[in-house]
Design an enzyme around this catalytic site. Structure first.
Site, PDB file in Angstrom:
ATOM      1  N   GLY A 149      37.030 -47.916  26.205  1.00  0.00           N
ATOM      2  CA  GLY A 149      37.860 -48.441  24.951  1.00  0.00           C
ATOM      3  C   GLY A 149      37.085 -49.062  23.935  1.00  0.00           C
TER       4      GLY A 149
ATOM      5  N   GLU B 172      39.079 -53.585  21.366  1.00  0.00           N
ATOM      6  CA  GLU B 172      38.906 -54.935  21.373  1.00  0.00           C
ATOM      7  C   GLU B 172      37.537 -55.543  21.287  1.00  0.00           C
ATOM      8  OE1 GLU B 172      42.232 -56.674  24.221  1.00  0.00           O
ATOM      9  OE2 GLU B 172      41.741 -54.552  24.749  1.00  0.00           O
TER      10      GLU B 172
ATOM     11  N   GLY C 262      48.382 -48.384  15.401  1.00  0.00           N
ATOM     12  CA  GLY C 262      47.366 -48.232  14.439  1.00  0.00           C
ATOM     13  C   GLY C 262      45.990 -47.801  14.909  1.00  0.00           C
TER      14      GLY C 262
ATOM     15  N   PHE D 189      48.512 -55.609  18.636  1.00  0.00           N
ATOM     16  CA  PHE D 189      47.458 -56.734  19.210  1.00  0.00           C
ATOM     17  C   PHE D 189      47.615 -57.358  20.500  1.00  0.00           C
ATOM     18  CE2 PHE D 189      45.447 -55.431  15.286  1.00  0.00           C
ATOM     19  CZ  PHE D 189      46.167 -55.725  14.252  1.00  0.00           C
TER      20      PHE D 189
END
Lengths: 758, 166, 288
Positions: free
Chosen positions: A716, A719, A480, A252
């Protein structure tokens, strides 16, 4: 030389001939993870291992004046205590910054304390128990100075750059004029708290020196960067550093830049001349490995009588440490999303006695969109418009400020599909209109999600073998997000081999550089390099075939040949081709290899604005007796270009949206107002979302084709799920209660003391 | 310091070891027995990544001393699959339904889900959520974890599993 | 953090345990489920030099009927309370309470004795025991005695248990058949201690409240037996006006901490809300 053996994956659901991309294949490393065989850094136990535990500061600012080293060293099993007095000298000060993307560390170079939980010593012992006891026996004493805390703890100052180097200021047009001519104006200030990444795996290092060579097991989202940082600090050749990071227990952003505690593990091994394992306790994850800084964001908006924005001003104040610079780029969100003739964004910093903040999932966009989506909503309501209609009214067909066309933008479809699935059309405009059968107040809100599509420099190597198997190598890592699987799918496709016959090796610095798994760019970055490496192999293979009279592909020319299921076939007639095995065998080769690289394309970046987009719809229920808020439904529709693996992408969206629930309602690092120490540096009191917090949740993968963003057409997804969600929830809370939250997390305290109590 | 000899059964095999009384079971398993599948995620007993089975009970092994487990039967993630390596229904469920991302919480989740389905073979969705309330996940948002357990329940009971369409 | 060093003892009988605790003195603590004590040891808030593990003592397990009472041995776990058909039928308040304590793993190990004995104001069972007018069977150097739950708690972590004594069982007079009961617990999230909680047991006869008892959790340094609030309910039809008065009486005896669960005023108010809900639910369950 893989020390990770992937078991053969059983039959995989496949509906389309020839392509792995787009298939919801189960995770390649799933078997290892469900059997406990996936090795995280702290699982590694080399012979001769010693255990190291950090002692950390109990004060926020001052100096360590005394450590009872003798008492610690007298404890049975303690080998040595490393302190500033005896720590190995580094080749380079950890406070040197060669460039803005290096961050200062606190690694026992002096006795100063710059934040609570800063490492102040390391105890190395035969057992974890002895090392822990040694730390307790140190009983540090301090010369404490008053801590400067929060957004008002010291003087604010102007900034040049924020985040990864975006300009602190950016805008277009005349804000004051835009506000003056507005039919409706709105202004408010929003605050977001300090938040900590809290990946479930604490940072851990197992370091083994052999002369000037170092082998390191440690979680890292950026292996090449880590190598470089270690090389500089220890004065050794980066090629002498081998970092293994095949599995990360979450990152993260906390494992992106190499951290002080990880350096301490390496120093400790050097110090005692034996392999050392240093693992952080959960409490020690709050301070020395970064966090998201607090923000105070003031927005001023104006709209004309048709609801068109005339002005959008977004000013952010955010905290950094007293010893380094990182500023949460919250205002950058307002540069990309809504069309307005006048936009102004700026950032100011304020220093506090804290560990330096760092990138944390959706840096900038998470707090920035929280504030922006609330402000947009408040303006919409003031202007008498439905919040979704208002957002559509201000839809940007080209990127605001820069005027660039978007490389792709299926945001309208996101709004439409999300709204339809959610049932937005039946939303009453006014607040406090909806209740459920139990008398709870119900509210619905919307937020727009956005996140830039980035790519980092990377390289890959691909090998095709005469037995029809293949191997791809790249120093990417899976924290992950699914790299082990998605990259294998991309590789299999690029090489035209069966997914099952492809060996993927990642997670080691010995492999070609995989860039950074961050910025939601991991798949684009590593995937593009792999794509090019595969193309290189195919090109070489094709050259062998097309130049050979004995091949059915003779004369077809490179551009007329494509890889399909272990064969090269003519593009104009796929029935004509030759197997890889045949081509290689005839050429007398056991294998053929190729290399590829990828990275930002400056001319593409200049020509197009590249972002993922989405729309999130939230339902909340508020218990008027307690002011307790629960999110009961979330629908997120996202457009992120090409989808490599829909199952994994969906999981990332869910995970991101649940982070959004945490941001909106739960996460808050609370500092004691006098000492500056965190009062909730643990998972008991720092509330990450739990199972029961999860609503009915749906993620819609909106189809979007992007021919510009990169060779794979993918953006992406890691996020974006947070952005839009936080605002949608806050807006739903208003719709349920009539009360606007201006501080996060939204708690009953915030609601009950506002005018018009529930 | 004085050590105690403890005898216990781990994954069906007899084990004996000398342990200090202050050694927590999780550290005993990871550092002394080299069973590193159970993980440490916190210090306060909240995350559940350390969950193992002791005498048929789901237990957070960070909250119990190794000496307390003397004479007990312990099952860890390394002992959940069949002797021939066949995955248990719960393990298969987590794999097939993407009930994991980084995988760090997974062994603890699987141990807990394993016992949950023995306590309640056909749990509703809310019973599943309540039943794994002692396990945190920072990655998945729990959605697929619930599906994984539903898959496993269906497999164990021989009932059809219908994954809700997205 | 890993706890500090200590010596571990595992007696086989209550007598042996008590003798050990007596001889080892203040630096010895009994170990029940460990899920309160071990976290304290890990943060070094508790640093006993000796732990006396009660887990091997067979007579500390079991749930028995003894005349009008049910006697629950101290090492009975929350999971065992939940699984007991006897308790579900005779004292269902216990299962309802146990279900909202902590999480599944902690319930497998956490014991009733541990939950009532250590004086942590956040524990749920003490207020429930006061509500039920339970008595704790205690054994210390001086021998066995019985202490009413309502007389057991003096302050946070300050109880009538002398150093060296252990609670061996909890004795509860079975409430009348058809009683109404409820445990309403407000918490920030599953597994959390109560922001405020209320236990209610009552009986109804001819449409009126015949008996009532109220306990409050975590709104003072000790559990609170709200005697006056309960007295207000008796004889009434449990109408709104009566509930208002009872809730006000209960709120007036609270003295909660202001902490991360909320400011004191809020927690008092929430105690009142939970009490009202508990009374209403108890009423709906009571059969006259």
């Amino acid at each position: 030389m893989s020390d990770i053996t992937m078991p053969n994956v059983a039959a995989i659901e496949r509906s389309r001939h020839g392509s792995s991309i787009g298939q919801p294949v189960t995770r390649r490393e799933g078997h290892l993870k469900v059997t406990g065989q996936a090795g995280y850094a702290a699982d590694y136990n080399p012979p001769g291992l010693l255990h190291a535990v950090m002692a950390v500061s109990g004060i926020s600012r001052g100096r360590v004046t005394h450590l009872d080293v003798a008492a610690a060293e007298a404890h049975p099993g303690v080998v040595k205590v490393m302190t500033p007095a005896n720590a190995p000298k580094l080749a380079k000060s950890p406070d040197d910054k060669d460039h803005g993307f290096m961050f200062r560390m606190n690694v026992l170079q002096n006795d100063s304390v710059r934040f609570a939980n800063q490492p102040i010593a390391v105890v190395i012992a035969e057992t974890l128990e002895a090392a822990t006891e040694g730390v307790a026996l140190l009983r540090p004493r301090y010369a404490e100075e008053p801590a400067r805390i929060g957004l008002d703890g010291s003087a604010a100052f102007a900034l040049q750059a924020v985040g990864a180097g975006a300009p602190a200021k950016g805008g277009i047009g005349d804000i004051e004029a835009g506000l003056a001519e507005a039919a409706t104006r709105f202004e408010a200030t929003y605050e977001t708290p300090a938040q900590y990444h809290n990946p479930l795996e604490p940072h851990a290092t197992v370091a083994e020196w052999d002369g000037d060579k170092l082998v390191l097991h440690t979680p890292s989202q950026g292996l090449t960067m880590a190598q470089g940082r270690i090389a500089g600090l220890f004065g050794i050749d980066p090629a002498n550093i081998l970092i293994k990071s095949p599995f990360l227990g979450g990152g993260f952003g906390a494992k992106g830049l190499f951290s002080g505690p990880q350096v301490l593990g390496i120093m400790a091994a050097r110090f005692v001349g034996r392999p050392v394992k240093l693992v952080l306790r959960r409490e020690q994850m709050f301070g020395p490995v970064g966090h998201r800084g607090e923000t105070r964001q003031t927005l001023r908006l104006g709209a004309d009588s048709t609801g068109g924005l005339t002005a959008l001003e977004h000013n952010t104040l955010t905290t950094t440490s007293f010893y380094d610079d990182f500023f949460e780029p919250a205002g950058t969100t307002s540069r990309h999303l809504y069309a307005s003739p006048a936009i102004a964004t700026s950032h100011e910093g304020v220093r506090a006695d804290i560990g330096t903040p760092i990138f944390m999932r959706a840096p900038g966009e998470a707090p920035g969109s929280a504030a922006l989506e609330c402000a947009i909503d408040e303006l919409a309501v003031k202007a008498g418009m439905d919040p979704l209609d208002f957002r559509l009214r201000n839809y940007a067909e080209i990127e605001p400020i820069t005027g660039k066309p978007f490389s792709s933008k299926a945001l309208r479809q996101c709004y439409a599909q999300g709204a339809a699935r959610f049932g937005w059309a039946s939303r009453p405009r006014a607040p406090r209109q909806m209740r459920d059968d139990d008398g709870l107040l119900v509210g619905w809100g919307v937020g727009t999600a956005t996140f830039p599509a980035m790519i980092f420099p990377s390289e890959a190597r691909a090998v095709l073998r005469v037995d029809g198997s293949a191997r791809v190598e790249i120093g990417a890592q899976d924290m992950g997000q699914g790299a082990w699987t998605s990259l294998a799918q991309i590789a299999a496709d690029g090489l035209g081999v069966d997914y099952d016959k492809l060996d993927l090796e990642i997670g080691s610095s010995a492999l070609p550089t995989g860039g950074i798994a961050g910025g939601s760019a991991g798949t684009a970055t590593a995937g593009s390099a792999i794509h090019h490496a595969a193309a290189d192999v195919i090109k070489k293979l094709a050259a062998l075939a097309t130049s050979d009279e004995r091949s059915p592909l003779f004369g077809a020319g490179n551009s007329g040949v494509v890889p399909r299921d272990g064969r090269l076939v003519r593009q104009d007639d796929e029935s004509r081709g030759e197997s890889y095995a045949s081509i290689l065998a005839r050429a007398g080769l056991a294998e053929i290899d190729g290399k590829g690289s990828a990275g930002p394309n400056p001319s593409m970046q200049e020509s197009y604005a590249m972002h993922s987009h989405g729309a999130v719809f939230a339902e909340v229920k508020v218990d008027p007796d307690f002011g307790q808020i629960r999110v009961t439904r979330l629908v997120g529709a996202f457009a992120a270009g090409r989808i490599i693996n829909p199952r994994m992408v969906r999981s990332q969206y869910y995970g991101g949206m649940i982070w959004g629930v945490g941001f909106a309602l739960h996460e808050h690092a609370a500092a004691d107002p006098r000492s500056g120490r965190l009062m909730n540096a643990n998972l008991a009191e720092y509330h990450v979302p739990v199972n029961a917090d999860v609503p009915l949740i749906e993620a819609i993968l909106v189809e979007e084709h992007d021919p510009h963003v990169n060779v794979l057409g993918l953006k992406g997804v890691g996020e974006i799920g947070i952005t839009g969600t936080v605002g949608a929830i806050a807006n739903a809370v208003w719709h349920a209660t009539g009360v606007r939250a201006r501080a996060f997390p939204i708690t009953l305290d915030t609601l009950l003391e506002r005018p018009g109590d529930i | 310091m004085a050590k105690t000899l403890i005898e216990l059964t781990i994954n069906g095999e007899q084990a004996e070891a000398l342990v200090e009384s202050r050694t927590l079971l999780i550290h005993f398993l990871r550092e002394q027995m080299n069973l590193t599948g159970a993980h440490i995620g916190c210090d306060t007993g909240h995350c559940g990544a350390c969950t193992v089975e002791i005498d048929g009970m789901s237990v957070k092994s960070c909250m119990t001393f190794a000496v307390q487990a003397a004479g007990a039967q312990i099952t860890t993630i390394e002992g959940i699959a069949g002797a021939d390596g066949t995955l248990s229904a719960v393990q298969e469920g987590f794999r097939m339904m993407h009930g994991l991302q980084c995988g760090y919480c997974t062994p603890g989740m699987i141990l807990r889900a394993h016992r949950l389905l023995l306590e309640n073979p056909a749990p509703t969705e809310s019973e599943i959520r309540y039943g794994i309330a002692g396990n945190l996940c920072r990655c998945t948002g729990y959605v697929n974890i619930v599906k994984a357990i539903q898959y496993a329940a269906a497999k164990i009971n021989g009932t059809p599993f219908q994954e809700a369409a997205e | 953090m890993i706890p500090g060093r200590f010596d571990y003892h595992r007696p086989a009988s209550i007598a042996e345990a008590v003798a050990l605790l007596a001889s080892l003195g203040d630096e010895a603590r009994p170990l029940a489920g460990g899920h309160s004590l071990i976290p304290l040891m890990k943060t070094r808030l508790a640093t006993p030099e000796h732990l006396v593990d009660l887990g091997a003592i067979a007579s500390l397990k079991g749930i028995q009927v003894d005349g009008d009472d049910i006697v629950i041995a101290a090492m009975t776990t929350q999971a065992e309370l939940i699984g007991s058909a006897l308790l579900a039928e005779r004292i269902p308040l216990l299962k309802e309470t146990a279900l909202v304590i902590a999480d599944p793993q902690i319930r497998y190990k956490g014991t009733l004795g541990g939950n009532v004995a250590n004086g942590d104001p956040g524990n749920d069972m003490p207020a429930v025991m006061q509500c039920l007018d339970a008595a704790y069977e205690v054994v210390d150097e001086a021998g066995p005695r019985r202490i009413p739950a309502r007389a057991f708690y003096f302050g946070a972590y300050d109880t009538a248990l002398q150093a060296g004594g252990i609670v061996t069982a909890v004795r509860i007079k079975v409430p009348p058949h058809g009683h109404g009961y409820a445990y309403e617990k407000l918490k920030r999230k599953i597994g959390d201690y109560a922001t405020a909680a209320a236990a209610v047991v009552l009986t109804v006869a001819d449409g009126r409240c015949a008996t009532a008892s109220i306990g409050l959790t975590n709104v003072s340094e000790t559990p609170l037996w709200a005697e006056e609030a309960a007295r207000i309910l008796v004889g009434s039809t449990l109408d709104t006006a009566t509930l208002d008065r009872a809730v006000a009486a209960a709120e007036s005896i609270t003295n909660p901490a202001s902490d991360m669960r909320g400011p004191a005023e809020y927690r008092t108010k929430m105690a009142g809300v939970m009490l009202r809900r508990a009374i209403e639910r108890a009423k709906s369950r009571a059969t006259a």
